[in-house]
Design an enzyme around this catalytic site. Sequence first.
Site, PDB file in Angstrom:
ATOM      1  N   GLN A 120      44.831  16.058  80.174  1.00  9.82           N
ATOM      2  CA  GLN A 120      46.193  15.267  79.815  1.00  9.82           C
ATOM      3  C   GLN A 120      46.586  14.246  80.702  1.00  9.82           C
ATOM      4  OE1 GLN A 120      49.752  18.260  80.020  1.00  9.82           O
ATOM      5  NE2 GLN A 120      47.869  18.934  78.848  1.00  9.82           N
ATOM      6  N   HIS A 145      50.320  11.833  82.112  1.00  7.51           N
ATOM      7  CA  HIS A 145      51.819  11.809  81.710  1.00  7.51           C
ATOM      8  C   HIS A 145      51.967  10.067  82.201  1.00  7.51           C
ATOM      9  CE1 HIS A 145      52.217  15.941  80.880  1.00  7.51           C
ATOM     10  NE2 HIS A 145      52.091  16.201  82.250  1.00  7.51           N
ATOM     11  N   GLU A 157      55.057  15.479  88.306  1.00  6.39           N
ATOM     12  CA  GLU A 157      55.323  17.273  88.476  1.00  6.39           C
ATOM     13  C   GLU A 157      54.535  17.645  89.807  1.00  6.39           C
ATOM     14  OE1 GLU A 157      53.591  17.966  84.735  1.00  6.39           O
ATOM     15  OE2 GLU A 157      51.694  18.021  85.338  1.00  6.39           O
ATOM     16  N   HIS A 202      44.668  15.437  84.274  1.00  3.93           N
ATOM     17  CA  HIS A 202      44.764  16.533  84.989  1.00  3.93           C
ATOM     18  C   HIS A 202      45.018  17.653  83.792  1.00  3.93           C
ATOM     19  CE1 HIS A 202      48.997  15.744  83.690  1.00  3.93           C
ATOM     20  NE2 HIS A 202      49.242  16.930  83.783  1.00  3.93           N
ATOM     21  N   ARG A 240      47.479  13.757  75.489  1.00 10.30           N
ATOM     22  CA  ARG A 240      46.023  14.483  75.483  1.00 10.30           C
ATOM     23  C   ARG A 240      44.756  13.626  75.088  1.00 10.30           C
ATOM     24  NH1 ARG A 240      49.360  18.473  72.782  1.00 10.30           N
ATOM     25  NH2 ARG A 240      48.740  17.575  70.818  1.00 10.30           N
TER      26      ARG A 240
END
Length: 221
Positions: free
Chosen positions: A92, A94, A111, A169, A189
């Site tokens: 996936q 972001h 993150e 990642h 995804r």
Amino acid sequence: MILRLKAVTKDYIWGGTRLRDEYGKIGGNRLAESWELSVHPDGMSTISGGEYDGMPLGEFVEKFPESTGKNSFGIIPVLIKLIDAKDNLSVQVHPDNDYARKYEDDNGKTEMWYIVDCDENASIIYGFKDKLTKEEFRSAIADNTLLYKVNTVPVKKGDVFLIRAGTLHAIGKGCLIAEIQQSSNVTYRVYDYGRLDDKGNPRELHIDKAVDVTNTSPAEI
């Protein structure tokens, strides 16, 4: 003022039982994530005990903006999770803030992962081995060769990884992770190992948006 928060738990198909068995989290037989600190509408913490028992954390912060610091304007910009990956998470990516706010009405998501514990041979996917074009990335998804292109990194307890927005990642099975992220719930995804959801349907992929936002150069660890 010190507040005790009630976490929000999430039941995803790749989750295990460690968050319940070892950390006492409340939920079903399968607990994938525990959102320990969150003002995101998809899973907001609530105050547990004391004068404000049961109050959503976001409501408390709006009522007492000084509670988050002098210069924070009553905003909690992070979301803190515990993640128990009994199985591999999807591959996936972001988006960054600009893309997420334009197309998703949400924040982007950078993150950080801290490996709390992991199996002996656990690993994560972190970017690509070599630089790809956007077209090569899309082709690898279409012809099911993506896993040959990604960078797989062995992990051990205590490792820390910064996953910048735009970095492809995936958390590998056998990892127990503490994640500190932007307050966002946007995930695109691109590969999910052919798994089906609890209703027997393939899990949704988000190929076009993922191709838009993914940095196809090798990630710097």
